[in-house]
Write a protein that holds these residues in place. Structure first.
Motif, short mmCIF file in Angstrom:
data_model
loop_
_atom_site.label_atom_id
_atom_site.label_comp_id
_atom_site.label_asym_id
_atom_site.label_seq_id
_atom_site.Cartn_x
_atom_site.Cartn_y
_atom_site.Cartn_z
N LEU A 34 0.83 -1.21 0.00
CA LEU A 34 0.00 0.00 0.00
C LEU A 34 0.86 1.26 0.00
O LEU A 34 0.51 2.28 0.60
CB LEU A 34 -0.97 0.02 1.19
CG LEU A 34 -1.89 -1.20 1.34
CD1 LEU A 34 -2.83 -1.03 2.52
CD2 LEU A 34 -2.68 -1.46 0.06
N SER A 35 1.98 1.20 -0.70
CA SER A 35 2.86 2.35 -0.82
C SER A 35 3.31 2.46 -2.27
O SER A 35 3.24 1.50 -3.04
CB SER A 35 4.06 2.22 0.12
OG SER A 35 4.81 1.05 -0.19
N TRP A 36 3.78 3.66 -2.65
CA TRP A 36 4.30 3.85 -4.00
C TRP A 36 5.48 2.91 -4.21
O TRP A 36 6.35 2.79 -3.35
CB TRP A 36 4.73 5.29 -4.22
CG TRP A 36 3.64 6.30 -4.02
CD1 TRP A 36 3.65 7.35 -3.15
CD2 TRP A 36 2.38 6.37 -4.69
NE1 TRP A 36 2.48 8.07 -3.23
CE2 TRP A 36 1.68 7.50 -4.18
CE3 TRP A 36 1.76 5.61 -5.68
CZ2 TRP A 36 0.40 7.86 -4.62
CZ3 TRP A 36 0.48 5.97 -6.11
CH2 TRP A 36 -0.17 7.07 -5.59
N ASP A 37 5.50 2.24 -5.33
CA ASP A 37 6.47 1.18 -5.59
C ASP A 37 7.59 1.71 -6.50
O ASP A 37 7.33 2.20 -7.60
CB ASP A 37 5.77 0.00 -6.25
CG ASP A 37 6.66 -1.21 -6.39
OD1 ASP A 37 6.63 -2.05 -5.49
OD2 ASP A 37 7.40 -1.28 -7.40
N ASP A 38 8.84 1.60 -6.04
CA ASP A 38 9.97 2.12 -6.80
C ASP A 38 10.08 1.47 -8.18
O ASP A 38 10.42 2.14 -9.16
CB ASP A 38 11.28 1.90 -6.02
CG ASP A 38 11.41 2.83 -4.83
OD1 ASP A 38 10.82 3.93 -4.87
OD2 ASP A 38 12.08 2.46 -3.85
N GLU A 39 9.80 0.17 -8.24
CA GLU A 39 9.91 -0.52 -9.53
C GLU A 39 8.88 0.01 -10.52
O GLU A 39 9.18 0.21 -11.71
CB GLU A 39 9.73 -2.03 -9.31
CG GLU A 39 10.02 -2.87 -10.53
CD GLU A 39 9.97 -4.36 -10.25
OE1 GLU A 39 9.93 -5.14 -11.22
OE2 GLU A 39 9.98 -4.74 -9.05
N LEU A 40 7.66 0.25 -10.04
CA LEU A 40 6.61 0.79 -10.92
C LEU A 40 6.91 2.23 -11.30
O LEU A 40 6.69 2.63 -12.46
CB LEU A 40 5.25 0.68 -10.22
CG LEU A 40 4.71 -0.73 -10.04
CD1 LEU A 40 3.47 -0.71 -9.14
CD2 LEU A 40 4.38 -1.37 -11.38
N LEU A 41 7.39 3.03 -10.36
CA LEU A 41 7.73 4.42 -10.66
C LEU A 41 8.81 4.48 -11.73
O LEU A 41 8.74 5.30 -12.67
CB LEU A 41 8.20 5.14 -9.40
CG LEU A 41 7.18 5.31 -8.27
CD1 LEU A 41 7.81 6.05 -7.10
CD2 LEU A 41 5.95 6.06 -8.76
N ASP A 42 9.80 3.62 -11.63
CA ASP A 42 10.87 3.59 -12.62
C ASP A 42 10.35 3.12 -13.98
O ASP A 42 10.71 3.68 -15.02
CB ASP A 42 11.99 2.68 -12.13
CG ASP A 42 13.16 2.62 -13.11
OD1 ASP A 42 13.80 3.67 -13.32
OD2 ASP A 42 13.41 1.54 -13.68
#
Length: 540
Positions: free
Chosen positions: A200-208
């Protein structure tokens, strides 16, 4: 002692409404204001976020005035919103950098197709529970940032902010450039493709993967908690809830336990099933999403299935075939016959969705003989909604491991008793419609009131829920099975009707991506039609 109320804002696709509810969940006053739909190019759908904010500034005070109340009598404010619609704005001036890109918009087709060719694309659904499609917010953010290099630089510094509509409104209500809160809730965050469904947090892999700077994203909060206090419009009201509109309807229908489900019947229909504290991965093209999160409690997840053509099929029967003069007449016409006469209408106007996912499918009328009258056609139109509901429910039961025991319904089509009886018959479960039709607004109010103790617990909310109508299954099992077999045979006839001229999708691309893009195009056309015919009677 002065009466106390909960205020609810439903920021929808075509209008914004503000409602006051009392402790029994009864509507006390309501004010609504429409906003303009912008269609600058084919497939593009935009809203003016400033216009929507201006409308909210007008309707909140009027809602209080019509109830003879003041801000001191409002214990909390809850917000429900159109999901996935994307707004980018300047942190310092409060001005949007462009019009809001609406959930119906399909301009990101090319971006989604390009991202689907990335070797990392297979990870997207595993992390966020959603297919890589134009429907969601992340491709829209990418499109806006790619269009202006300086915009990306500002976003990376945190000078440009992103939000869905509840984020935009909360930021403005709590001060805007002068310290406004930049937040979202888990239900809306779960529709961006940027939040990890389990953490339930912003995901670094998805943001990248999507190229979205973390600095522009709002803080993720629970659906029900006190976020802050309004400082403008009507100062001093606690903002205590935010949910996406369909999740708000799930909450308003008090579907708090695993296996409980609601379906909202309108132009299209949305069916959400509470699956409990663990995300249920879908093998049948449904969406895995957050249903709600109450305070510090664990999140509750849901499976969502959308049916593209339900009320719009009645609209086609009225406006395209001109067999009826108004939408409610279809029930009267259908009742002139005892059954469909062996006729089935499969409304694959732009492909078939869950659980089939055939974007090349096109609609058929099957079983025509000289015996068929317009009464049989009318009944087949209504039955198409029932059978499509059955297909989505079957997929949900298979994906969740749960068995639907009843369906709570809302939306304009629930006024059709013949249709609701047929839904109960084909599902073989009770179908129930509540007294309060405004389930989206009520759900936002319930969540806000729960956060501040206006309502003590979920059981208190359940006690507020009152049944207006119920339909119990009456169809014999053998007839249900035989007619469902006929329906599935008719569905099979729709396959392979078109051959796309463009190149085939890249290996590994999810067919859901393509079909959801088709769905957005249909919704775009329907939205345009509704805008042009705003003075006409709404469908059902």
């Amino acid at each position: 002692m002065a009466q106390r109320y909960v205020m609810s804002v439903d920021q929808g696709t075509t209008s914004t409404r503000c409602i006051l509810f009392d402790a029994q969940g009864r509507l006390v006053s309501v004010v609504q204001r429409e906003h303009k739909q912008h269609f600058p190019r084919p497939g593009w759908v935009e809203h003016d976020a400033v216009e929507i904010w201006r409308n909210l500034r007008r309707i909140m005070p009027r809602t209080l005035a019509e109830a003879g109340a003041d801000a001191g009598q409002v214990v909390a404010l809850g917000i429900a919103n159109q999901r996935e619609t994307t707004v980018l704005w300047d942190r310092h001036t409060g001005r949007p950098v462009a019009r809001a890109v609406v959930w119906q918009d399909t301009r990101t087709d090319e971006i989604a197709a390009r991202l689907a060719r990335d070797p990392r694309a297979d990870r997207v659904r595993a992390l966020c529970g959603l297919p890589l499609a134009t429907y969601f917010s992340a491709p829209r953010i990418r499109w806006l940032l790619d269009g202006e290099p300086r915009l990306r630089e500002r976003a990376e510094r945190g000078d440009v902010l992103f939000g869905t509509m509840e984020s935009w409104l909360i930021w403005n209500l709590t001060g805007g450039p002068a310290g406004g809160l930049h937040i979202t809730d888990v239900t809306n965050a779960s529709r961006t493709m940027l939040m990890n469904l389990r953490t339930l947090s912003w995901d670094d892999e998805l943001l990248d993967f999507f190229g979205v700077p973390r600095a522009m994203l709002p803080e993720i909060r629970s659906s029900t908690q006190t976020y802050g206090t309004t400082t403008t419009v009507v100062p001093g009201i606690r903002i205590a809830a935010a949910l996406g509109d369909q999740q708000a309807a799930l909450f308003g229908q008090t579907c708090f336990a695993p296996g409980e489900a609601k379906c909202t019947y309108g132009t299209g229909s949305f069916l959400l099933l509470n699956t409990g504290g663990t995300p249920a991965a879908s093998r049948h093209g449904l969406l895995t999403t957050v249903g709600f999160k109450i305070g510090d409690e664990p999140a509750v997840y849901a499976l969502e299935g959308s049916i593209a053509v339900t009320g719009s099929l009645v609209q086609w029967f009225r406006d395209g075939l001109r067999l009826i003069g108004s939408a409610p007449e279809i029930e009267t016409l259908a009742q002139t016959v005892d059954d469909n006469g062996g006729c089935y209408i499969v409304p694959a106007f732009s492909g078939l969705f869950a659980p089939h996912w055939h974007s090349e499918a096109r609609g058929v009328i099957a079983g025509l003989t000289s015996y068929i009258t317009k009464g049989h056609l009318a009944r087949a139109v209504l039955e198409a909604t029932g059978w499509q509901t059955r297909e989505v429910v079957d997929a949900m039961n298979a994906d969740s491991g749960l068995t639907l025991s009843g369906l709570r319904v809302d939306g304009g089509m629930t006024a059709d008793n013949l249709l609701m009886q047929f839904v109960a018959d084909v599902l073989d479960v009770p179908v129930v419609r509540p007294m309060m039709a405004e389930t989206v607004s009520l759900g936002a109010a319930y969540a806000a009131g729960l956060a501040v103790g206006y309502w003590p617990d979920l059981e208190g909310l359940r006690r507020n829920w009152h049944r207006a109508a119920q339909w119990l299954p009456q169809m014999p099992a053998d007839r249900r099975a035989a007619e469902y077999a006929n329906w599935r045979h008719a569905v099979g006839l729709t396959f392979g009707w078109t051959r796309p001229a463009e190149s085939p999708p890249p290996a590994g691309a999810d067919v859901v991506d393509l079909v959801l893009a088709d769905h957005r195009r249909v919704e775009h056309l329907l939205s345009a039609l509704r805008s042009e015919e705003a003075d006409r009677q709404a469908v059902l």
